[in-house]
Design a protein around this motif. Structure first.
Motif, PDB file in Angstrom:
ATOM      1  N   ASN A  44      19.101 -65.094 -33.742  1.00  0.00           N
ATOM      2  CA  ASN A  44      18.960 -65.618 -32.384  1.00  0.00           C
ATOM      3  C   ASN A  44      17.517 -65.909 -31.994  1.00  0.00           C
ATOM      4  OD1 ASN A  44      21.700 -65.638 -31.764  1.00  0.00           O
ATOM      5  ND2 ASN A  44      21.680 -63.528 -31.005  1.00  0.00           N
ATOM      6  N   LEU A  45      16.599 -65.857 -32.966  1.00  0.00           N
ATOM      7  CA  LEU A  45      15.174 -66.053 -32.665  1.00  0.00           C
ATOM      8  C   LEU A  45      14.651 -67.357 -33.250  1.00  0.00           C
ATOM      9  CD1 LEU A  45      12.405 -65.104 -31.625  1.00  0.00           C
ATOM     10  CD2 LEU A  45      12.139 -63.841 -33.781  1.00  0.00           C
ATOM     11  N   THR A  46      14.003 -68.135 -32.395  1.00  0.00           N
ATOM     12  CA  THR A  46      13.279 -69.332 -32.811  1.00  0.00           C
ATOM     13  C   THR A  46      11.814 -69.149 -32.439  1.00  0.00           C
ATOM     14  OG1 THR A  46      15.209 -70.730 -32.421  1.00  0.00           O
ATOM     15  CG2 THR A  46      13.078 -71.832 -32.521  1.00  0.00           C
ATOM     16  N   VAL A  47      10.922 -69.526 -33.319  1.00  0.00           N
ATOM     17  CA  VAL A  47       9.489 -69.418 -33.047  1.00  0.00           C
ATOM     18  C   VAL A  47       8.896 -70.824 -32.970  1.00  0.00           C
ATOM     19  CG1 VAL A  47       7.285 -68.473 -33.811  1.00  0.00           C
ATOM     20  CG2 VAL A  47       9.414 -67.216 -34.273  1.00  0.00           C
ATOM     21  N   THR A  48       8.131 -71.074 -31.918  1.00  0.00           N
ATOM     22  CA  THR A  48       7.537 -72.397 -31.743  1.00  0.00           C
ATOM     23  C   THR A  48       6.114 -72.264 -31.218  1.00  0.00           C
ATOM     24  OG1 THR A  48       7.888 -74.583 -30.744  1.00  0.00           O
ATOM     25  CG2 THR A  48       8.313 -72.681 -29.347  1.00  0.00           C
ATOM     26  N   THR A  49       5.343 -73.317 -31.365  1.00  0.00           N
ATOM     27  CA  THR A  49       3.956 -73.332 -30.901  1.00  0.00           C
ATOM     28  C   THR A  49       3.888 -73.895 -29.489  1.00  0.00           C
ATOM     29  OG1 THR A  49       3.189 -73.696 -33.167  1.00  0.00           O
ATOM     30  CG2 THR A  49       1.631 -74.149 -31.403  1.00  0.00           C
ATOM     31  N   GLY A  50       3.061 -73.272 -28.657  1.00  0.00           N
ATOM     32  CA  GLY A  50       2.908 -73.776 -27.299  1.00  0.00           C
ATOM     33  C   GLY A  50       1.622 -73.290 -26.671  1.00  0.00           C
ATOM     34  N   ASP A  51       1.188 -73.975 -25.635  1.00  0.00           N
ATOM     35  CA  ASP A  51      -0.045 -73.656 -24.913  1.00  0.00           C
ATOM     36  C   ASP A  51       0.302 -73.463 -23.450  1.00  0.00           C
ATOM     37  OD1 ASP A  51      -2.501 -73.446 -23.718  1.00  0.00           O
ATOM     38  OD2 ASP A  51      -3.252 -75.394 -24.383  1.00  0.00           O
ATOM     39  N   ILE A  52       0.208 -72.226 -22.979  1.00  0.00           N
ATOM     40  CA  ILE A  52       0.616 -71.913 -21.611  1.00  0.00           C
ATOM     41  C   ILE A  52      -0.308 -72.550 -20.572  1.00  0.00           C
ATOM     42  CG2 ILE A  52      -0.723 -69.788 -21.318  1.00  0.00           C
ATOM     43  CD1 ILE A  52       1.845 -68.578 -20.033  1.00  0.00           C
ATOM     44  N   LEU A  53      -1.487 -73.002 -20.982  1.00  0.00           N
ATOM     45  CA  LEU A  53      -2.415 -73.634 -20.039  1.00  0.00           C
ATOM     46  C   LEU A  53      -2.202 -75.139 -19.929  1.00  0.00           C
ATOM     47  CD1 LEU A  53      -5.689 -71.676 -20.879  1.00  0.00           C
ATOM     48  CD2 LEU A  53      -4.015 -71.219 -19.079  1.00  0.00           C
ATOM     49  N   PRO A  55       0.519 -77.907 -18.829  1.00  0.00           N
ATOM     50  CA  PRO A  55       1.814 -78.108 -18.170  1.00  0.00           C
ATOM     51  C   PRO A  55       2.834 -78.849 -19.031  1.00  0.00           C
ATOM     52  CG  PRO A  55       0.049 -78.501 -16.612  1.00  0.00           C
ATOM     53  CD  PRO A  55      -0.594 -78.336 -17.950  1.00  0.00           C
ATOM     54  N   ALA A  56       2.393 -79.817 -19.824  1.00  0.00           N
ATOM     55  CA  ALA A  56       3.319 -80.556 -20.684  1.00  0.00           C
ATOM     56  C   ALA A  56       3.909 -79.649 -21.755  1.00  0.00           C
ATOM     57  CB  ALA A  56       2.607 -81.744 -21.329  1.00  0.00           C
ATOM     58  N   SER A  57       3.085 -78.757 -22.286  1.00  0.00           N
ATOM     59  CA  SER A  57       3.561 -77.808 -23.288  1.00  0.00           C
ATOM     60  C   SER A  57       4.539 -76.819 -22.652  1.00  0.00           C
ATOM     61  CB  SER A  57       2.379 -77.054 -23.906  1.00  0.00           C
ATOM     62  OG  SER A  57       2.815 -76.183 -24.937  1.00  0.00           O
ATOM     63  N   VAL A  58       4.237 -76.405 -21.421  1.00  0.00           N
ATOM     64  CA  VAL A  58       5.150 -75.527 -20.685  1.00  0.00           C
ATOM     65  C   VAL A  58       6.502 -76.207 -20.485  1.00  0.00           C
ATOM     66  CG1 VAL A  58       5.597 -74.459 -18.438  1.00  0.00           C
ATOM     67  CG2 VAL A  58       3.347 -74.223 -19.510  1.00  0.00           C
ATOM     68  N   ALA A  59       6.478 -77.454 -20.054  1.00  0.00           N
ATOM     69  CA  ALA A  59       7.719 -78.189 -19.812  1.00  0.00           C
ATOM     70  C   ALA A  59       8.534 -78.326 -21.090  1.00  0.00           C
ATOM     71  CB  ALA A  59       7.413 -79.567 -19.226  1.00  0.00           C
ATOM     72  N   ALA A  60       7.851 -78.588 -22.206  1.00  0.00           N
ATOM     73  CA  ALA A  60       8.551 -78.724 -23.481  1.00  0.00           C
ATOM     74  C   ALA A  60       9.212 -77.411 -23.883  1.00  0.00           C
ATOM     75  CB  ALA A  60       7.573 -79.186 -24.564  1.00  0.00           C
ATOM     76  N   ALA A  61       8.509 -76.298 -23.683  1.00  0.00           N
ATOM     77  CA  ALA A  61       9.063 -74.988 -24.043  1.00  0.00           C
ATOM     78  C   ALA A  61      10.203 -74.589 -23.122  1.00  0.00           C
ATOM     79  CB  ALA A  61       7.958 -73.933 -24.001  1.00  0.00           C
ATOM     80  N   GLU A  89      -0.657 -71.492 -12.671  1.00  0.00           N
ATOM     81  CA  GLU A  89      -0.686 -72.862 -12.147  1.00  0.00           C
ATOM     82  C   GLU A  89      -0.053 -73.846 -13.129  1.00  0.00           C
ATOM     83  OE1 GLU A  89      -4.732 -72.416  -9.408  1.00  0.00           O
ATOM     84  OE2 GLU A  89      -4.896 -73.021 -11.506  1.00  0.00           O
ATOM     85  N   ALA A  90      -0.334 -73.672 -14.426  1.00  0.00           N
ATOM     86  CA  ALA A  90       0.234 -74.570 -15.430  1.00  0.00           C
ATOM     87  C   ALA A  90       1.734 -74.346 -15.577  1.00  0.00           C
ATOM     88  CB  ALA A  90      -0.467 -74.363 -16.777  1.00  0.00           C
ATOM     89  N   LEU A  91       2.172 -73.091 -15.498  1.00  0.00           N
ATOM     90  CA  LEU A  91       3.600 -72.791 -15.568  1.00  0.00           C
ATOM     91  C   LEU A  91       4.357 -73.486 -14.439  1.00  0.00           C
ATOM     92  CD1 LEU A  91       3.300 -68.994 -16.398  1.00  0.00           C
ATOM     93  CD2 LEU A  91       4.556 -70.635 -17.810  1.00  0.00           C
ATOM     94  N   VAL A  92       3.855 -73.345 -13.233  1.00  0.00           N
ATOM     95  CA  VAL A  92       4.516 -73.961 -12.081  1.00  0.00           C
ATOM     96  C   VAL A  92       4.480 -75.484 -12.195  1.00  0.00           C
ATOM     97  CG1 VAL A  92       4.362 -74.306  -9.584  1.00  0.00           C
ATOM     98  CG2 VAL A  92       4.185 -72.002 -10.539  1.00  0.00           C
ATOM     99  N   ALA A  93       3.331 -76.039 -12.593  1.00  0.00           N
ATOM    100  CA  ALA A  93       3.221 -77.489 -12.726  1.00  0.00           C
ATOM    101  C   ALA A  93       4.197 -78.015 -13.777  1.00  0.00           C
ATOM    102  CB  ALA A  93       1.786 -77.878 -13.092  1.00  0.00           C
ATOM    103  N   GLY A  94       4.299 -77.321 -14.895  1.00  0.00           N
ATOM    104  CA  GLY A  94       5.215 -77.749 -15.939  1.00  0.00           C
ATOM    105  C   GLY A  94       6.662 -77.665 -15.515  1.00  0.00           C
TER     106      GLY A  94
END
Length: 216
Positions: A44-53, A55-61, A89-94
């Motif tokens: 049940n685990l998937t690992v992916t790359t992302g940047d919390i800072l 917003p586009a990366s947040v939205a994708a995740a 701020e980036a989390l909310v924006a995404g």
């Protein structure tokens, strides 16, 4: 079961949230800067790359998830100041870009802004080192920002004054803005039981649009 994405899934708290979510049978996506640091394997685990800072990366995740957990830290004091509020701020924006399809956001917070029995706040205690005050205020600044947000379903979870790895008991007490402490005045929670409380909130929302705290 829910689909849960976790930023910072390889940290002290994030790894416990990851373990607890898998323990409950959720589908979990660990979002980290370096996937090689996640050595756990689970169907049940998937690992992916992302940047919390970013917003586009947040939205994708966040796309297609039910819950997005932020368990990122910043290492030292300056690192927290450079990370925690900007991440909020980036989390909310995404999430805003996903509109009504956005998942809930549950963010790991800090204990510094919690009220103590004398009516002050934890960060008002005498003798606190500067790096710790920076960490506390970084989380406080992020919470202040979250409290201005009305169009994203957010929850901020403050730990007890002391949180460290330990035993999973499955028991805890909660409050809103007041420090949870025992009869001797000790405020503590293990990272494992903090994760239990966070997943309980993920499964049965009680605190959308507010901060709550957990301790023994």
């Amino acid at each position: 079961m829910s689909k849960i994405a976790i930023f910072g899934a390889n940290g002290t708290i994030g790894s416990r949230v990851l373990d607890e979510a898998l323990r409950r049978g959720h589908q979990v996506t660990a979002v980290v800067r370096d996937p090689a640091k996640i050595t756990k394997t689970d169907p049940n685990l998937t690992v992916t790359t992302g940047d919390i800072l970013d917003p586009a990366s947040v939205a994708a995740a966040a796309q297609g998830q039910d819950v997005l957990v932020s368990a990122v830290g910043g290492g030292d004091g300056p690192g927290h100041l450079a990370t925690i509020k900007p991440a909020a701020e980036a989390l909310v924006a995404g999430l805003r870009t996903l509109g009504e399809a956005a998942p809930r956001l549950i963010a790991v917070g800090g204990a510094g802004s919690l009220r103590t029995p004398d009516g002050k706040q934890v960060w008002d205690a005498e003798g606190l080192p500067e790096f710790l005050l920076q960490i506390m205020h970084a989380h406080g600044d992020a919470l202040d920002f979250y409290r201005t947000v009305t169009d994203v379903r957010w929850t901020n979870v403050s730990p007890a004054a002391l949180i460290e790895p330990g035993e999973r008991t499955g028991t805890y007490r909660t409050a809103l803005d007041d420090l949870v402490a025992d009869a001797e005045g000790t405020s503590r929670i293990t990272a494992e039981d903090y994760a239990v409380a966070l997943l309980d909130e993920a499964e049965k929302p009680q605190h959308i649009g507010e901060r709550f705290t957990v301790g023994y």
